[in-house]
Write a protein that holds these residues in place. Structure first.
Motif, short mmCIF file in Angstrom:
data_model
loop_
_atom_site.label_atom_id
_atom_site.label_comp_id
_atom_site.label_asym_id
_atom_site.label_seq_id
_atom_site.Cartn_x
_atom_site.Cartn_y
_atom_site.Cartn_z
N LEU A 15 -4.25 10.38 -7.54
CA LEU A 15 -4.22 9.12 -8.28
C LEU A 15 -5.28 9.07 -9.36
CD1 LEU A 15 -3.60 6.58 -5.41
CD2 LEU A 15 -2.06 7.19 -7.28
N ASN A 44 6.50 9.02 0.80
CA ASN A 44 5.75 7.93 1.39
C ASN A 44 6.04 7.83 2.88
OD1 ASN A 44 4.05 5.68 -0.01
ND2 ASN A 44 5.42 6.47 -1.60
N ALA A 50 0.82 -1.22 0.00
CA ALA A 50 0.00 0.00 0.00
C ALA A 50 0.85 1.26 0.00
CB ALA A 50 -0.98 0.00 1.19
N LEU A 51 1.90 1.27 -0.78
CA LEU A 51 2.67 2.51 -0.93
C LEU A 51 1.87 3.47 -1.79
CD1 LEU A 51 6.21 1.01 -1.60
CD2 LEU A 51 5.20 1.75 0.56
N TYR A 52 1.96 4.76 -1.50
CA TYR A 52 1.26 5.75 -2.32
C TYR A 52 1.97 5.85 -3.66
CZ TYR A 52 -0.14 6.89 2.46
OH TYR A 52 -0.58 6.81 3.75
N PRO A 53 1.32 5.45 -4.73
CA PRO A 53 2.04 5.32 -6.01
C PRO A 53 2.55 6.66 -6.55
CG PRO A 53 -0.15 4.33 -6.12
CD PRO A 53 -0.08 5.09 -4.84
N HIS A 54 1.89 7.74 -6.16
CA HIS A 54 2.24 9.03 -6.74
C HIS A 54 3.28 9.78 -5.92
CE1 HIS A 54 -0.85 9.45 -3.78
NE2 HIS A 54 -0.73 10.75 -3.75
N MET A 55 3.71 9.18 -4.82
CA MET A 55 4.69 9.87 -3.98
C MET A 55 6.03 9.16 -4.05
SD MET A 55 2.55 10.63 -0.53
CE MET A 55 0.82 11.07 -0.54
N PRO A 102 7.43 4.39 -6.13
CA PRO A 102 7.27 2.95 -5.85
C PRO A 102 7.33 2.09 -7.11
CG PRO A 102 5.70 4.21 -4.58
CD PRO A 102 6.41 5.19 -5.46
N LYS A 103 6.83 2.61 -8.21
CA LYS A 103 6.81 1.83 -9.44
C LYS A 103 8.23 1.44 -9.88
CE LYS A 103 3.25 3.16 -12.34
NZ LYS A 103 2.70 3.98 -13.38
N LEU A 114 -4.69 1.67 0.25
CA LEU A 114 -4.04 2.99 0.26
C LEU A 114 -4.75 3.92 1.24
CD1 LEU A 114 -3.28 3.65 -3.50
CD2 LEU A 114 -1.73 2.95 -1.69
N MET A 172 0.64 -3.74 -7.59
CA MET A 172 -0.48 -3.00 -7.03
C MET A 172 -0.58 -1.61 -7.60
SD MET A 172 0.77 -0.96 -3.89
CE MET A 172 2.27 -0.09 -4.12
N THR A 173 0.54 -0.91 -7.64
CA THR A 173 0.47 0.46 -8.14
C THR A 173 0.04 0.49 -9.58
OG1 THR A 173 2.78 0.33 -8.72
CG2 THR A 173 2.26 1.31 -6.61
#
Ligand SMILES: Nc1ncnc2c1ncn2[C@@H]1O[C@H](COP(=O)(O)OP(=O)(O)O)[C@@H](O)[C@H]1O
Ligand SMILES: [Mg+2]
Lengths: 360, 307, 297
Positions: C210, A95, A85-90, A131-132, C188, C1-2
């Motif tokens: 997001l 994070n 559950a890492l914030y993908p946009h940060m 994170p990606k 999230l 996941m992302t």
């Protein structure tokens, strides 16, 4: 100190009772593992502790104070999610700092904490990445880092290793153990993998269908499982269960009849002659070819697995009951051949018709 | 939606109140809009439909009179119904057919799919605008493009398709059919959902391509066809701009393009018969509701669902 | 996941290998057919654009799409063809469309967030009602709305066109966003809850960042539909200075009757131009928006 106590904690979804009255005391700095088959309510219990699910009944106390009504962030808890559950946009840095910013912590203090956590987890070079751009193992570290920076009294892990490949899983398992040793916080760890439970836990809590079946140190659970469920769940390969009947009584136990011979098993509890019991024997406790112990019978081999350091032999006793034997080292046995197996009385577990362990 | 039971005995009132407030806080704009701009007006428009409310004077209660008049004493209403139903019953199947045919053709793994898809989609993006209605007027005018092309190719002197009562409505049907692109995209998405191995299994069984289409593609696509049909039908009932622009707001020539919505508009905003127009609006709502209900009832006979 | 957040394979999934089996001849035939149909489909649009650059006498003299004599005369005549310059009307359209975009983005994302992420009593009930309004024809509420805005003194202002959008009146966009928000992993939110964030902070810092794809889709659709809208401006705007480009164009048809087709086509081209540009820029978003909601235009 931060102890955690659950008193008759329940969870209902509508009419469905998912957690059915759990009592549990967790001491400060303890590493407790919830283990049980999928769907038994481990995550639900953990999420109630975290504050992500309302508690339907009973009480949760942390450090002696009732927590049922406290918001998740006010419980001094951090959680590592199965999917990270890492914030993908940060970025990784963001994070980790997000929670601290939410608390309105001063910037320099945030920076100090993030960098220290990154240092501990050796992710400093990754701080500016998203994170990606991370591997599974790196994401896992960031997720742990996000928990560490908040300096929580209690860490919660929900199957944190299940998305990693086998090698990384072992490696990360060791690191989590080290982390626990280093920072000394209380950790509650959910897994359905009994190897993880055995290797990490100070104390294992075995759950089934929303109830605690047994809790104790890994060896207690291994050596004295309170019932057939726990006995079967902990240990790999699974414990063998044979139907046996009581053929005699002695002052210090009972005599049970086996295919090969009768065995005297020490027992405190009384059992009637003629009663049918379940005999549990771990595969690794069965000895082959008269290497001491009481003769169990002659096994006809149906299948063999060569693991290199160990050989798993599947077979049937003359009375058709299945038996698994785990032998050290390698053997030249073949399917269809026979093997004479025996067992030491102290390795026998006896269960009554309801699956409850008979006290010894 | 899965809704976790909020009535669990757990958290005290204050905590639960807080989460309720959060939910309603975010919903507030919609909720206000719903009550003030949808629910309130819906109720009052029903009330108005039972009055003779117009620009002059107060609303007088007339009961079901407006509805009675619509049914028994309003030839233009029946004209509008005939025009609208003709439009719906022609344009929707045409659109569906074009959309499905092109989607199937595009789904064959052709190169340039995205280009073709864009080209076919463009008309449905711009088609609702006044500019396109203006263009249509020009294309089908007596000295319009169509007749120019016909004259150049066949030496045929065409009439003014727009002002000819026997063809005017069909130009609008054509305009609607021209905008099949968005349905085509939905069909394309639906086609992508059909598992590949079904085709593989079928071709191993020796099924021909056309048999595969009729036995696999079409049945599995029926839910999408159904969905498209319902949406397109509702949209077609509400069509307005093209008829308005092409006929200068009159519905002409001689009411042959008098779409229901156009008639409603004239009654409300040209003749200012608000009560009567409200009744017309409710009749439209009921017609659309009946049509939708009938579609859903028919669905069980021809729409294929997995379980 | 992302990666799942953005993945909408509905549109860009690999094309069917079904066609791989068809013969080259058949493929060529399909291409030829598709190209021919494309040309017929596009012909009216191409003709409109090309005619707008032709001198008036050339428009009807030839069916050729290439102007023999290229001129901007029609644009000059059209731009000032009404008592108010088209420039005003374009500005009006722009203002209204931008305000509508803002209103829709704010109000619909809030509603969608409440419907997908917050727990409150009656959520299922309101959600069902919201879906109901998706299907409901606006005509049922039109007249009372008009009377209400008349009472507010809003008729002949842009208020009736803009203000309702700040109250999430376009259920389509709520639906679009609900679909998207549902794809954002709930863990999230839970991580953010553990991080001490409340609903507002989660909305602003996690969900909205997001959701840029769906916000962009909603913005582009909002803009285009508002730009194209004819019915509402027709009812609410009376003075020519307040007209939108669509209304202006309509008036222009009346004013010129059939006398100046060049100017009319030039202005038609201009009103379609913004849509066409948005189409070129955001084609993928638009197509995905349609494919995922299964809804129109
Ligand atoms: N929101 C919910 N509503 C209804 N039942 C649920 C919900 N969440 C979990 N459950 C049920 O609760 C049980 C325990 O789930 P969980 O705690 O996730 O199991 P575990 O983590 O041990 O695999 C399961 O049977 C699951 O179906
Ligand atoms: Mg779980």
């Amino acid at each position: 100190m931060t102890t955690l106590a659950l008193k008759q904690v329940q969870k209902r979804y509508g009419a469905v009772e998912v957690i059915r009255g759990v009592d549990l005391q967790i001491g400060s700095g303890e590493f407790v593992v919830f283990v049980g088959p999928s769907g038994c309510g481990k995550s639900t219990l953990l999420r109630m502790i975290a504050g992500l699910e309302p508690i339907s009944g009973g009480e949760l106390a942390i450090g002696g104070a009732r927590m049922n009504e406290k918001a998740a962030s006010e419980r001094g808890i951090a959680m590592v999610f199965q999917s990270y559950a890492l914030y993908p946009h940060m970025s990784v840095y963001k994070n980790m700092s997000f929670g601290l910013e939410t608390m309105r912590m001063p910037k320099p203090e945030i920076d100090k904490r993030v960098r220290k956590a990154a240092e501990i987890l050796q992710i400093t070079p990754l701080l500016e990445r998203k994170p990606k751009q991370l591997s599974g193992g790196q994401r896992q570290r960031v997720a742990i880092g996000r928990a560490i920076v908040r300096d929580p009294k209690i860490f919660l892990f929900d199957e944190p290793l299940s998305n990693l490949d086998a090698e990384l899983r072992v490696q990360t398992r060791v690191e989590i153990a080290k982390l626990h040793a280093d920072i000394g916080a209380t950790m509650i760890y959910v897994t359905h993998d009994q190897v993880e439970a055995m290797t990490l836990a100070d104390r294992i809590v075995v759950l089934r269908a929303g109830r605690i079946e047994q809790q104790g140190s890994p060896l207690e659970i291994y050596n004295k499982p309170v019932n057939r469920f726990v006995a079967g769940f902990i240990g790999s390969p699974k414990m063998n269960f044979l139907d046996v009947s009581v053929v005699g009584r002695r002052d210090d136990g009972v005599v049970i009849g086996l295919a090969g011979a009768d065995v005297a098993v020490p027992l405190v509890e009384r059992a009637k002659i003629g009663a049918t019991l379940g005999l549990g024997v771990r595969p690794e406790h069965i000895r082959a070819n008269g290497a001491g112990g009481t003769h169990l019978g002659t096994l006809t081999i149906t299948h063999i697995e060569h693991l290199g350091g160990q050989t798993i032999v599947y077979g049937r006793l003359p009375d058709k009951q299945a038996l698994i034997v785990a032998m050290e080292g390698q053997t030249l046995l073949n399917t269809g051949e026979t093997l004479s197996v025996s067992i030491a009385p102290e390795h026998c577990h006896l269960f009554d018709a309801d699956g409850r362990r008979l006290a010894d | 939606m899965s809704i976790t039971d909020a009535s669990n005995a757990g958290p005290p009132l204050s905590v639960r109140l807080r989460s309720q407030l959060g939910g309603y806080g975010f919903l507030l704009p919609w909720l206000l809009g719903f009550v003030v701009l949808t629910l309130g007006p819906a109720v009052s428009s029903f009330y108005l439909s039972l009055t003779d409310f117009g620009l002059m004077g107060p609303a007088n209660w007339v009961g079901a009179e407006n509805y009675v008049r619509i049914a028994s004493d309003d030839p233009r209403f029946w004209t509008a119904m005939r025009v609208t139903f003709t439009f719906v019953l022609l344009s929707v199947p045409l659109k569906l057919m074009f959309a499905l045919a092109i989607a199937v053709a595009l789904n064959k793994g052709l190169r340039g799919l995205t280009v073709f898809r864009a080209i076919f989609y463009l008309p449905s993006l711009v088609g609702g605008s006044v500019a396109i209605a203006v263009l249509w007027r020009q294309v089908f005018a007596g000295d319009g493009v169509l007749n120019q092309v016909l004259a150049a190719l066949f030496g045929y002197e065409g009439p003014s398709w727009i002002s000819n009562p026997s063809t005017s409505l069909y130009t609008l049907v054509l305009l609607a059919a021209w905008q099949f692109g968005s349905s085509m995209i939905i069909f394309l998405a639906g086609l992508r959902q059909i598992p590949q191995d079904m085709y593989e299994a079928a071709s191993i069984d020796g099924a021909s391509r056309s048999r595969q289409f009729f036995k696999i593609t079409l049945p599995l696509l029926t839910p999408v066809i159904f969905f498209n049909a319902v949406i397109l039908t509702i949209d077609a009932f509400k069509a307005f701009t093209s008829a308005f622009v092409v006929s200068d707001g009159s519905g002409g020539p001689i009411d042959t393009t008098l779409f229901y919505t156009l008639y409603l508009y004239q009654e409300a905003f040209t003749n200012f018969r608000f009560g009567y127009a409200s009744a017309l609006a409710w009749v439209l709502v009921v017609i659309i509701a009946i049509f939708t209900a009938l579609s859903f009832m028919s669905a069980k006979y021809w729409v294929h669902y997995d379980d | 996941m992302t990666d799942t957040v953005y993945a909408s394979n509905v549109v860009e999934a690999a094309a069917m290998p079904e066609g791989a089996k068809s013969s080259p001849l058949k493929r060529a035939l399909v291409y030829a057919l598709l190209t021919a149909v494309s040309f017929i489909m596009l012909y009216p649009l191409l003709w409109m654009v090309s005619s707008s650059f032709k001198p008036e006498n050339e428009i009807f003299a030839t069916t050729s799409l290439i102007p023999q004599e290229f001129t901007l005369d029609a644009y000059r005549r059209g731009w000032n063809g009404l008592s108010v310059s088209f420039g005003y009307m374009f500005l009006n359209s722009l203002l209204i469309s931008v305000l509508v975009v803002i209103g829709n983005l704010i109000s619909c994302s809030m509603a969608a967030y409440a419907f997908t992420r917050l727990q409150f009593k009656g959520r299922g009930f309101w959600f069902a009602l919201m879906l109901g309004t998706l299907m409901m024809p606006q005509h049922a509420v039109l007249i009372p709305q008009y009377l209400m805005f008349l009472k507010f003194g809003w008729v002949n202002t842009i208020m009736p066109l803009v203000v309702p959008k700040f109250f999430a009146i376009d259920a389509f966009f709520i639906f679009l966003m609900v679909q998207f928000f549902r794809g954002i992993p709930r863990e999230l939110d839970e991580a953010a809850i553990m991080d001490g964030a409340g609903p507002l902070r989660i909305f602003l810092k996690v969900i909205l960042p997001l959701s840029t794809p769906v916000l962009a889709t909603a913005a582009v659709f909002s803009f285009i539909w508002t730009w194209d809208d004819f019915f509402a401006p027709l009812i609410y705007l009376n003075d020519i200075e307040k007209y939108t480009a669509q209304l202006g164009l309509r008036t222009f048809v009346d004013a010129t009757a059939q006398s100046d087709w060049g100017a009319l086509l030039a202005m038609s081209t201009l009103t379609v131009l913004p849509i066409f540009i948005l189409f070129l820029l955001f084609q993928r978003l638009l197509i995905e928006g349609i494919a995922t909601t299964g809804m129109k235009r």
